[in-house]
Design a protein around this motif. Structure first.
Motif, mmCIF file in Angstrom:
data_model
loop_
_atom_site.group_PDB
_atom_site.id
_atom_site.type_symbol
_atom_site.label_atom_id
_atom_site.label_comp_id
_atom_site.label_asym_id
_atom_site.label_seq_id
_atom_site.Cartn_x
_atom_site.Cartn_y
_atom_site.Cartn_z
ATOM 1 N N UNK A 204 -21.330 -4.267 0.381
ATOM 2 C CA UNK A 204 -20.604 -5.504 0.600
ATOM 3 C C UNK A 204 -19.361 -5.234 1.424
ATOM 4 N N UNK A 205 -18.580 -6.279 1.671
ATOM 5 C CA UNK A 205 -17.311 -6.139 2.386
ATOM 6 C C UNK A 205 -16.214 -6.836 1.582
ATOM 7 N N UNK A 206 -15.044 -6.222 1.561
ATOM 8 C CA UNK A 206 -13.873 -6.881 0.991
ATOM 9 C C UNK A 206 -13.064 -7.432 2.165
ATOM 10 N N UNK A 207 -12.664 -8.683 2.038
ATOM 11 C CA UNK A 207 -11.946 -9.379 3.108
ATOM 12 C C UNK A 207 -10.612 -9.872 2.564
ATOM 13 N N UNK A 208 -9.536 -9.557 3.269
ATOM 14 C CA UNK A 208 -8.207 -10.044 2.904
ATOM 15 C C UNK A 208 -7.675 -10.878 4.064
ATOM 16 N N UNK B 43 0.818 -1.213 0.000
ATOM 17 C CA UNK B 43 0.000 0.000 0.000
ATOM 18 C C UNK B 43 0.856 1.270 0.000
ATOM 19 N N UNK B 44 2.148 1.095 -0.119
ATOM 20 C CA UNK B 44 3.074 2.221 -0.134
ATOM 21 C C UNK B 44 4.372 1.815 0.535
ATOM 22 N N UNK B 45 5.504 2.144 -0.088
ATOM 23 C CA UNK B 45 6.796 1.691 0.413
ATOM 24 C C UNK B 45 6.993 2.007 1.896
ATOM 25 N N UNK B 46 6.535 3.169 2.327
ATOM 26 C CA UNK B 46 6.701 3.576 3.718
ATOM 27 C C UNK B 46 5.378 3.575 4.478
ATOM 28 N N UNK C 152 -7.551 -3.951 -2.116
ATOM 29 C CA UNK C 152 -7.788 -4.927 -3.180
ATOM 30 C C UNK C 152 -6.529 -5.262 -3.972
ATOM 31 N N UNK C 153 -5.453 -4.511 -3.764
ATOM 32 C CA UNK C 153 -4.215 -4.737 -4.523
ATOM 33 C C UNK C 153 -3.298 -5.774 -3.878
#
Length: 233
Positions: A205-209, A85-88, A140-141
Motif C-alpha cells: 500500500x501507500x501512505x499519503x500525507x 520528524x526531528x528538531x533539526x 505516519x507521525x
C-alpha cells in the motif's frame, strides 16, 4: 568388540528444514543491520549533506538547481524541513523518483508530473520508509498543527498538515493538482503531498500525507521565525 551405533544420514526434509532456518536467521540479521545500523548511518549522512549542501561553490552562486522543465533525475532544487520528524530534520529534494538515481541517493524525490513548491496545484514528493536512510520512516507521525517548510533559492514555503490516508498503489489521483481523497481540496489550491510505502518493509500500500500552503516568504528575510522556534524547542 562393541560396535557403535550407525549414524543415519539426514533426510531431505531435515536438510531442507535446516536450510530454511539458516535463511531465516540471515534475513533477520539483515533486517536488524538495515534498521539499526545502516539506516541511521545513511540518514545521518543525508542530514549532513542537506545542512552543508552547495551545488555550485563559485562566488554569488545559488545553492539549488533552478526549477524548470526537464531537469535531470536527481538534480537537487530544494530542501525539506520537517520538525515533527526531528528538531533539526533537513533533507534535500531531487527531481524524479527513480530509486537508483534519486530516492536511494538524494533521499526525497519530486514526482515529475506534479507542480513545483509554492505553485498552484500539488507539489508531490516520495521517499523510503525503510532502507537508504529512510527519510520518511516516521511520516505516519505527522498530525494536526504540524508544518513542513520547503526551502528553495529564493523562497520559503510553509505547508500545514491536513490529512493522512492509506491507499492502494494504483490510486495515483492522490498526487493530482486537486488531490483525490482530500476533503475540501479545490481547483486553484496549493497543496503538498508526501508519499511512501505502507506498511514498513512492504510495498503493498501507500501512505499519503497531504498539506496545504499557508505562507510564502522571501529567502532574503532569513529563516522563518516559526521554523526557528521549532528548532529551539
Amino acid at each position: 568388540m562393541v560396535r557403535g551405533k550407525r549414524v543415519k544420514p539426514p533426510t531431505v526434509v531435515q536438510v531442507f528444514g535446516e536450510v530454511l532456518i539458516t535463511i531465516g536467521v540471515v534475513l533477520m540479521l539483515y533486517v536488524v543491520w538495515q534498521l539499526f545500523v545502516n539506516d541511521p548511518i545513511v540518514g545521518s549522512s543525508q542530514q549532513l549533506k542537506a545542512q552543508q549542501f552547495v551545488a555550485d561553490k563559485s562566488p554569488n552562486s545559488k545553492p539549488f538547481i533552478e526549477m524548470k522543465p526537464n531537469l535531470k533525475q536527481g538534480a537537487v532544487f530544494a530542501k525539506l524541513h520537517v520538525p515533527r520528524l526531528g528538531k533539526d530534520y533537513e533533507r534535500l529534494v531531487g527531481e524524479g523518483t527513480f530509486q537508483k538515481v534519486t530516492l536511494n541517493v538524494v533521499g526525497v524525490g519530486h514526482y515529475i508530473t506534479s507542480e513545483w513548491p509554492g505553485a498552484v496545484g500539488n507539489f508531490a514528493v516520495a521517499a523510503h520508509r525503510t532502507s537508504h536512510g529512510a527519510p520518511f520512516a516516521d511520516i505516519d507521525k505527522l498530525q494536526t498543527g504540524d508544518r513542513v517548510w520547503v526551502e528553495t533559492n529564493d523562497s520559503w514555503f510553509t505547508y500545514e498538515y491536513r490529512r493522512t490516508k492509506i491507499v492502494h498503489p494504483s490510486e495515483i489521483g492522490v498526487i493530482e493538482n486537486v488531490p483525490e481523497g482530500l476533503a475540501g481540496a479545490k481547483s486553484g489550491g496549493k497543496y503538498m503531498t508526501m508519499t511512501s510505502c505502507h506498511p514498513k518493509w512492504s510495498n503493498e500500500q501507500r501512505i499519503v500525507v497531504w498539506l496545504e500552503l499557508v505562507k510564502e516568504e522571501s529567502k532574503s528575510s532569513g529563516m522563518p521565525a516559526d521554523l526557528l522556534e521549532e528548532k529551539r524547542r
